[in-house]
Each structure stands twice: as C-alpha cells, then as structure tokens.
Enzyme design. Sequence first.
Site, PDB file in Angstrom:
ATOM      1  N   GLU A 510       0.855  -1.191   0.000  1.00  0.00           N
ATOM      2  CA  GLU A 510       0.000   0.000   0.000  1.00  0.00           C
ATOM      3  C   GLU A 510       0.889   1.237   0.000  1.00  0.00           C
ATOM      4  OE1 GLU A 510      -3.672  -1.908   2.667  1.00  0.00           O
ATOM      5  OE2 GLU A 510      -2.362  -0.344   3.502  1.00  0.00           O
ATOM      6  N   LYS A 512       2.513   4.572   1.083  1.00  0.00           N
ATOM      7  CA  LYS A 512       2.776   5.183   2.396  1.00  0.00           C
ATOM      8  C   LYS A 512       2.627   6.691   2.256  1.00  0.00           C
ATOM      9  CE  LYS A 512       5.950   5.213   6.275  1.00  0.00           C
ATOM     10  NZ  LYS A 512       5.568   6.566   6.670  1.00  0.00           N
ATOM     11  N   ARG A 517      -1.236  10.548  11.256  1.00  0.00           N
ATOM     12  CA  ARG A 517      -2.060   9.393  11.597  1.00  0.00           C
ATOM     13  C   ARG A 517      -3.354   9.868  12.252  1.00  0.00           C
ATOM     14  NH1 ARG A 517       0.465   4.229  12.235  1.00  0.00           N
ATOM     15  NH2 ARG A 517      -1.135   2.618  12.186  1.00  0.00           N
ATOM     16  N   GLU A 570      -4.931   7.972   7.437  1.00  0.00           N
ATOM     17  CA  GLU A 570      -3.877   8.976   7.320  1.00  0.00           C
ATOM     18  C   GLU A 570      -4.504  10.245   6.742  1.00  0.00           C
ATOM     19  OE1 GLU A 570       0.418   9.696   7.812  1.00  0.00           O
ATOM     20  OE2 GLU A 570      -0.812   7.934   8.266  1.00  0.00           O
ATOM     21  N   GLU A 669       5.620   8.731   0.347  1.00  0.00           N
ATOM     22  CA  GLU A 669       6.952   8.441   0.878  1.00  0.00           C
ATOM     23  C   GLU A 669       7.493   7.116   0.377  1.00  0.00           C
ATOM     24  OE1 GLU A 669       7.490  10.417   5.196  1.00  0.00           O
ATOM     25  OE2 GLU A 669       6.058   8.775   5.157  1.00  0.00           O
ATOM     26  N   LYS A 674       2.551  -5.521   3.940  1.00  0.00           N
ATOM     27  CA  LYS A 674       1.851  -6.143   5.053  1.00  0.00           C
ATOM     28  C   LYS A 674       1.502  -7.587   4.714  1.00  0.00           C
ATOM     29  CE  LYS A 674      -0.355  -1.676   6.036  1.00  0.00           C
ATOM     30  NZ  LYS A 674      -1.639  -0.953   6.217  1.00  0.00           N
ATOM     31  N   LYS A 694       8.129  -1.058   6.099  1.00  0.00           N
ATOM     32  CA  LYS A 694       8.012   0.187   5.324  1.00  0.00           C
ATOM     33  C   LYS A 694       9.226   0.325   4.428  1.00  0.00           C
ATOM     34  CE  LYS A 694       9.581   2.868   9.363  1.00  0.00           C
ATOM     35  NZ  LYS A 694       9.287   4.026  10.236  1.00  0.00           N
TER      36      LYS A 694
END
Length: 864
Positions: A510, A512, A517, A570, A669, A674, A694
Amino acid sequence: MSQKSITSFFKRTPKKTEEEDVEKEKLSPTSNLNKNGDVSEVTAQENGKRSKRSRSSSSETKSPEISSKESSPVKPEKKKKIKRQRIQSSESEPESPPKSPVEQADIKLVKSDDPPKTYDSPKSKKSKKQDKVLENKIKKEKTSPKSPKSPNKNNEKSKESPMSKFMVKVEKSDDSDKKNHDINKENKQNSVDNKTKLVAEVDYNPSKPKYHPINDACWSKGQEVPYLALAKTLEAIEATSARLKMVEILSNYFRSVIALTPEDLLPSIYLCLNKLAPAYHSLELGIAETYLMKAVARCTGRTLAQLRSAAQRGGDLGRVAQDARAGQRTMFAAPPLRVRKVFAALREIAALAGHDSVNKKIGKIQTLYVACRHSEARYLIRSLEGKLRVGLAEQSVLQALALACANTPPQAFAPGAPDPGPAQLDVASTMTPDAFKALVDELALTIKTTYCECPNYDLMVPVLLQHGVRALPDHCRLTPGIPLKPMLAHPSRGVHEVFTRFEKEQFTCEFKYDGERAQIHVPGDEAPRFADAAVFSRNQENNTSKYPDILRRLPALLKDSVTSCVLDCEAVAYDTEKKQILPFQVLSTRKRKDASEDQIKVQVCVFVFDLLYLNGKALVREPLEVRRQLLRDNFQEVEGEWKFAEGGDCSDEESVQRLLDAAVRASCEGLMLKALRGPRARYDIARRSHNWLKLKKDYLEGVGDTVDAVVLGAYRGRGKRAGLFGGFLLACREDDRYQSLCKIGTGFSDDDLKTLTDTLQQHVIDGPRNYYMYDASHAPDVWLAAASVWEVRCADLSLSPAHRAAIGLVDPERGISLRFPRFVRVREDKSPEQATSAEQLARMYLAQDQVKNSAKHLDHDDFY
C-alpha cells in the site's frame, strides 16, 4: 517602765507548773482535735506559747541585760517542748501493730502477681479506672461480711493504720486487675507485636531480598499508603540501572499495596508513570520551571537567582528542592503526605484554569512542598515538571504489575474474599522458578494486550483487583471512544529484504502517505452517533477540534450497514483543484485546536487503510484480508475527501518496484508491505511489528531509514550564520535518558536556521540535565530542553568513542553515530518519547551490509 520595775515584775510572778499548763490546755476552747477525736498536745502547747507571747508583747521591751539574765531558767522548758519528738511519739495516731507472717506473705504475693507495666492512652486509662472502681464496689457488696456496728467508731478507726487500709484496697482490687489483665493480655500483646513489626517510613526498602509484602511494609492494613513509601521506591529504582531489578523493586511495592491498601494501587500506577489520566483526556499540569522555582523560593526563603544557579550546577530542580527542604525548620509539622492525596492534588492543579490560575497552582504546590519529608520533595517537583527521570518506561511498569499480581494475587485480597492465607503473599515460594516465570509471562502478556485494546487504567485496575488478571479480557475490550496505540512498521532497506521477510507468504503493498495518523471513532448502538465521533492522533491525543471538516464528512463515508466503527487512517494535505497530495509541511500549518471550518485554508483528504472495529465487534485478531474486505463492503469513497489506500498484492520484486515508483510519482513516501493471510496478518496494537515493513524511497540511498533524533543543544553560528544557531547536538532516547548521537550542521536553508533559532530559544536551559549522556568534548554553547524532534538522514551508521547512543548494545565502550547526517524536517507530530530508540539504532547498525555480526538477538517484536 524602768529596768527595776521589770525585774521586780518577774520576781513577783510565780512560774506556772507543768500540771497547771496541762489543765489549762484541757480547758482551753481553742484546742484542736486530731483525727481520732483526741486532744492534740502539740496544738495546745502551741496555743500556750502564743498566749505567753501575747502577754509579754503587751509589756515594754526588755533590755538586753535583763534578757540575758532571764534566759537561763527558760532553757529547760525549751528542751521539754521538742516538737519533732512529740510528733513522732504522739498518741493521736497510734502505730499500727506489727504485721503477721500471713500479712507479710500477702504483701509479697501482691507484688509477685502484679501484672507487667503497660502504657495506655489517657482515654483508655480513664475508662479502665472507672471499670475497676465499679467492679470493686460490686465485689465488695457481694463478698464482704456485714460486721456488727461498734459503739466506738473512732476507736476502731484509730486502730487501723494507713498501711493496712492501703493493703485492703490492693487486695480487693487485685482480683479484678488479674481478670482485666487476663482478658486483654492477648489483644494487647498482639497490638504491640503489630506495632513492632511496622517498619519506619524512612527505613522502607522495597529492594530488600526476600521482601515480605506485609512485614517489610511501612504502613498497616487499611491505612493510606505514605507518599514517602513511593518516593523510597522511586529512589531505589533510580539507584539501579538493571531493568529486571527495577521491575522487581516496583513489583515489591505493588505487592504491599495490593495486600494492605488496594485502593491506592491506581494512584500509585499513575504516579509511577507520571500521568494524571489516560492520554486522550489531555489532562496536563502545564507548570513551567520558573513557577516551580517561585513556589520553592517562597517556602524556603531563597531567591530565584539562588535556585536557578543551584539547578544549573546540579541539573536537577528536584534535588535542589529536596536540599532546600532538608535545611528548613518549621514550628508546626504539616501532616504527612499520602499517595492518594498527592495524586488528587496534582489533578486539581491540572484542572485549574482561567484568571489567576497560575497563583492558585503555585499556592497548591507550596502546600504540598512544605509537607515533604526526605526524598519526597525530589519526586514531587519532578512530577510537577513532567519527568520523573528514574528510567521507568510504561512497559516496565506493566511488567512490574504482572510480577506483583503473579506473586501476590490481587483477587485474594479483594473485599469480601476469604482469608487468603500466607501462601498467597508469596506464590513464588510455592512454585519452581520455571513454573513461576511461565506464570509471570502469561499474566504480563494478558495485561499488556488488554492495555493495548483498552488503554485506560481507570477501567483496568478495578477489574484486576476484584477478579484477577485473567478476567481482564472479559471486562476491558476495544471500545469506540477509547483510542488504541497504533501498529507500527519496521524499516526495510530494499526490495530483496521484503521477500526474505515474507518468504512463502502472501503480502500486499500500500502507498505510504506523508501525513498525520488519524484514528477515527464512531460510537453507536442501533445507529451511529456522529455527535460523539472523535479523531485521535498516534499519541492518543484528542484531535477532534483540529478536524471539524472530517467529522462533517463522516456520514458520506459510512454506508447504512454501519452502526459503529474504528478506522485507522492517514490525514493528508490535499489540493482539491489539482487533485494531488501536498507535502507534510503544508499540513502542519493548520490550527491545532479549536479550528473553525470556515477559516480552514488547508484541506485534507483522509486515506483509510484499516478497519479495527465494526458494529460492536473487534477485528484486530482477524487477518488483513478479512479486514480489508469488510472495509470496502461497508464504506465508500468520496472524491477529494475519503479514499482507500492505493496498492496491490505482489508476488515478485518487479511488481514491488513498479508500485514503489508509482508511489513516489504520487507524492508518497514509499510503500507499506503487510502480511495478507495467516496469524502474522493480525493487527498488532502498540507494536512495531515485523509483520509490517516500510519501504521508503530514501531507504535505497544508504542507511535504510531516517532517524528521529532529539535536539539537546546548539552551537552558535559564525560568518554567514552569525547571530543564529549554526549547528546542533542530537540524541536518541533510552527509556528516560537521552544519549548523544551526532552533531549536525547541514541540510538547513537560511530560512530554516532563522525559524529554528527562534523556536529553540524558548527551550534554552541553564545547563545539561542529569539524564543527558554526552561527551564533554561535544558540549554545545547553549543547552536545550529535550522538546524538539527532527528527522535526519545519513549515509550509514558507525561506532564512535565520542557518542553514547546505544552504548553497550553493540559495543561495550563505544556508541553509535551517524555519518554525514542531513536535516530533513521537524517532526511536530512526535514527542521526544517517540524518537528513535537506542535499540532501534542497534538494529539498524547490525542490518548494514558491511557489518557481519548477526542481529538475531535484537530481531523481535515488542510493545512500544
């Protein structure tokens, strides 16, 4: 009158005989009766003397010659009237007859049977005396025989001596004394034993080997816990550096609280964590160091300059306050501080607001400070400052609570529970070390997991005390309105590392997003209550007033099937016209609190990437594949307002690389990778888990991750940077300490330096704190309070003899430092406690290609 006439007067007057004097004294009305009714000869004789003196005084004064002549016949009379001899041999009080052997034996018996001497309070003495008198009266009426009346009472009384009267009283009261003594002997002895077992507060030592939660405590059952006991515990923890020993010391204190005063367990936990309430209540003391100095100065008579100078030398205002209090003498001592009262007072201080609130806070601080004893002042002032600085992290407190509950089960001491017995005070002594360790690990996992889902000690502690640790998951569950600590990801240095981690497992990628948050809670039963919806940050702070626009849009996101939910999202600054993501720096310009929607200039788009709770059911233990499907089935996207995180499932390195490039082009970013299925695909609350990785674009340039460092000091600029701060000393965190990491002077623009200089001026302090670990050769020109967190990028990590970061984790004598550090941005969304830890730095160092050592011993997930 002439001398001759005086002489002739005495010659003519005959001397009175002794018989006449006695007769006159008998007939005299002024004679006194003694206690037995007899005439007192002494009194009569004294009256006779007075009468002679009165006659002589009526005549003229004698000359010295005549007096000397007449003195010889008077001398024999004076010898006869010896006062002491007549009193000793007087018959007015006849001597008591000599004691018979039986009476002497009685006297000895009374002495030998006399109970041991005890000391009671005045009230108890009075009540005992009254009871004894009543008992003696009743016994006397029942047992004493009625003697016939004597016609001569005075004679009978005269035959009794005072000693014999006293002996009769002693003998009569002896039986009642024995009964009272026998009845209360055991209770008195028990109370004395309990008092002797109680340890003095100043001698309380929770680090004692083979600690007993009752015998080694300094308070009795039901008594409020002294604040000095907590201060002594924190003092012992501060004196050690071993984490396991810290946990053991704190658990011993918790065991005594559980066994003696369980009501004080909740305030004790909060005070150990230096908190007043759950994080989302936003209850903070808000007291500057200057106000604390004012309070101490007013109480001790010192000046602000003296206190500031002492704090600069020692680096700890708490110790300065303790020394100042130790040298102070008061006329009347204040009542001792108690844990629950100190905690209640701190809450009152935090709740004060409005006009003159500062002076009111200082007044309450003074009230607490003047009552401090020994080390209480140190930890009270540190609590008011906001940092205890004893090296206790929250996970250590939870571990100590688990150890205490395993060794002294709290449900055994719950109100109404049967007598737990001595075995429940020290369960470890009844089990093997391995079995007890397994029990502690089980309870620790239960407590930590429950706290992650319900981070509220106000709800957890009562359940723990009443039902035990194992009942926590049944009573404390994930609930909308109580924010969770989010799951975090570990950094990855490249695509190849991803496949090493997720070997033979399916994972998804996914984007970032570079935002803030946002955990969105919508409570409800039959229908969602949007009025009670809330937005929380990653620190569990309530950001509801910061995002009124998000709350207004909530009905458009939820479908009709949703009654309650918790979403992990986010919030990203978004250009609605160009439909593109804006940098994080733009988002940081929004007003932080009490924002009005009509005044908001920076719009946000919320990217939803996880569903934690839906319609009364927690989903954190469900795999990501299930959670993602429920998210897309029950929620909907709205252009420019609500979106699902973009990405896709990958099976090879080429697909991951393509998604990474797409994320960079979309102003993201990088990627979040996951686990999709299986037990590793659950949502690990409050963990930096290896189940999430990440992968940032910056990672491919060198070190593998940026570092979030804390600014400890600044160096004055020269040349072009004159008048500004030109360089800075950065540090990583290690529990409550900060270890120097590197010096940094690159990556700043001229505008950055001006802004940073103005901002950091607010945090200038007189000297380094005692919890700053640094080398003297790197001491900055200006010391700063640990308040600012910066994101820093570097080429790689290396060992340095001059820096202290992660010292002892990789090398026993050298710390870790950053090579070629470069400033990236200010992390306003992070507090110093959330900066990169020493353990994280050690992992990053050992993960480098040039380092051959294995990092397996540091490769584990844990609560943060």
